[in-house]
Design an enzyme around this catalytic site. Structure first.
Site, PDB file in Angstrom:
ATOM      1  N   SER A  66       0.813  -1.216   0.000  1.00 54.11           N
ATOM      2  CA  SER A  66       0.000   0.000   0.000  1.00 54.11           C
ATOM      3  C   SER A  66       0.846   1.265   0.000  1.00 54.11           C
ATOM      4  O   SER A  66       1.798   1.378   0.785  1.00 54.11           O
ATOM      5  CB  SER A  66      -0.899   0.039   1.237  1.00 54.11           C
ATOM      6  OG  SER A  66      -1.724  -1.092   1.268  1.00 54.11           O
ATOM      7  N   SER A 145       2.879  -7.226   1.337  1.00 54.24           N
ATOM      8  CA  SER A 145       1.793  -6.584   2.070  1.00 54.24           C
ATOM      9  C   SER A 145       0.502  -6.661   1.252  1.00 54.24           C
ATOM     10  O   SER A 145       0.087  -7.757   0.900  1.00 54.24           O
ATOM     11  CB  SER A 145       2.208  -5.159   2.436  1.00 54.24           C
ATOM     12  OG  SER A 145       1.408  -4.672   3.473  1.00 54.24           O
ATOM     13  N   GLN A 146      -0.153  -5.557   0.924  1.00 49.24           N
ATOM     14  CA  GLN A 146      -1.370  -5.681   0.110  1.00 49.24           C
ATOM     15  C   GLN A 146      -1.057  -6.397  -1.213  1.00 49.24           C
ATOM     16  O   GLN A 146      -1.894  -7.139  -1.744  1.00 49.24           O
ATOM     17  CB  GLN A 146      -2.003  -4.311  -0.197  1.00 49.24           C
ATOM     18  CG  GLN A 146      -3.328  -4.472  -0.938  1.00 49.24           C
ATOM     19  CD  GLN A 146      -4.028  -3.173  -1.339  1.00 49.24           C
ATOM     20  OE1 GLN A 146      -4.965  -3.193  -2.117  1.00 49.24           O
ATOM     21  NE2 GLN A 146      -3.602  -2.040  -0.796  1.00 49.24           N
ATOM     22  N   ASP A 200       6.203  -8.940  12.962  1.00 51.38           N
ATOM     23  CA  ASP A 200       5.287  -8.388  11.948  1.00 51.38           C
ATOM     24  C   ASP A 200       3.903  -8.981  12.169  1.00 51.38           C
ATOM     25  O   ASP A 200       3.554 -10.028  11.629  1.00 51.38           O
ATOM     26  CB  ASP A 200       5.792  -8.699  10.534  1.00 51.38           C
ATOM     27  CG  ASP A 200       4.928  -8.031   9.472  1.00 51.38           C
ATOM     28  OD1 ASP A 200       3.942  -7.346   9.852  1.00 51.38           O
ATOM     29  OD2 ASP A 200       5.234  -8.181   8.276  1.00 51.38           O
ATOM     30  N   HIS A 213       7.457  -4.846   9.757  1.00 55.42           N
ATOM     31  CA  HIS A 213       6.783  -4.979   8.456  1.00 55.42           C
ATOM     32  C   HIS A 213       7.609  -4.351   7.326  1.00 55.42           C
ATOM     33  O   HIS A 213       7.331  -4.592   6.155  1.00 55.42           O
ATOM     34  CB  HIS A 213       5.397  -4.334   8.530  1.00 55.42           C
ATOM     35  CG  HIS A 213       4.506  -4.639   7.357  1.00 55.42           C
ATOM     36  ND1 HIS A 213       4.156  -5.932   6.993  1.00 55.42           N
ATOM     37  CD2 HIS A 213       3.906  -3.831   6.435  1.00 55.42           C
ATOM     38  CE1 HIS A 213       3.367  -5.881   5.918  1.00 55.42           C
ATOM     39  NE2 HIS A 213       3.212  -4.631   5.556  1.00 55.42           N
TER      40      HIS A 213
END
Ligand SMILES: *[C@@H]1O[C@H](CO)[C@@H](O)[C@H](O)[C@H]1NC(C)=O
Ligand SMILES: *[C@@H]1O[C@H](CO)[C@@H](O)[C@H](O)[C@H]1NC(C)=O
Length: 231
Positions: A66, A145-146, A200, A213
């Protein structure tokens, strides 16, 4: 420290449009500092080798996290691309970031698939393109991530002929790690490597990005080695 806060702000602070002491909004600070980070690391956050051609032996398709810039981001995507090219030869590897309509917005993390159908479709378009335009290229994929949710949603629904062209997948800071049992449904576990670093908690289903993260750049070489071992 400030830089780290700003990178973390990619998730948190960006949603708070409060003015900073010097009057800039967090959005403006984040944009400025990401530009500085990019300049300092001279990371290439944009790769379109598949779209631009020619076909190469290996095609690496990557979805960024993101609010990351470009179509490769800066945290881990370009680093895996560089490590693959170092290992196999620059001319042997095409790197392709997942671009529009995947726009890596924060809000899409909170949809049922932790990203949107359009975002997932952007990755599927690239897997389809690799298959039709470069039928003999070996595809490897990655997401952060996303972007890991984008890869998850896309790959699990691919027709067998296109899925079987994908030799291996690496996922970093996987937002659906818990829901999907540390794997991509329908895709071989043995061809998947999930990087979830200690601390994370996004990997535990809590969508709060703590400093861990943002550490996956240090796993890029290991991830590239895994993908090469799958070819
Ligand atoms: C992101 O893309 C979607 C289309 O997939 C669009 O509806 C949305 O407005 C875009 N959001 C931003 C912030 O660009
Ligand atoms: C990622 O790299 C860090 C730093 O080298 C290491 O501690 C960690 O174990 C690696 N993560 C995985 C999942 O291999």
């Amino acid at each position: 420290m400030k830089l780290q806060c700003v990178v973390i702000s990619a998730f948190i602070c960006a949603t708070i449009a409060a003015p900073t002491p010097n009057g800039m909004t967090f959005d403006a600070v984040q944009t400025r500092d990401l530009a500085r980070l990019r300049a300092r690391q001279s990371v290439n956050d944009e790769s379109d080798d598949l779209i631009n051609g020619p076909c190469r032996d290996v095609t690496f398709i990557f979805a960024r996290g993101s609010l990351e810039p470009g179509n490769m981001g800066i945290i881990v995507g370009p680093e895996v691309c560089t490590a693959l090219q170092a290992s196999l030869g620059a001319d042997a590897v095409a790197c392709q970031g997942v671009g529009p309509p995947y726009n890596a917005t924060l809000g899409d993390n909170f949809l049922p698939q932790n990203t949107s159908p359009d975002d997932i479709g952007a990755a599927t378009t690239l897997f389809d393109l690799a298959n039709t335009m470069c039928p003999s290229t070996k595809v490897v994929a990655g997401g952060y991530s996303q972007g890991a949710a984008v890869m998850d949603g896309s790959i699990q629904a691919l027709p067998p002929a296109i899925m079987s062209q994908i030799a291996g997948v690496v996922l970093f800071g996987y937002t659906r790690n818990q829901q999907d049992d540390g794997r991509i449904p329908n895709y071989p576990v043995s061809q998947t490597k999930v990087y979830c670093n200690s601390g994370d908690i996004i990997c535990d289903g809590i969508l709060l990005p703590l400093p861990a993260h943002f550490t996956y750049g240090s796993n890029a070489t290991s991830a590239a080695d895994f993908l090469v071992s799958m070819l």
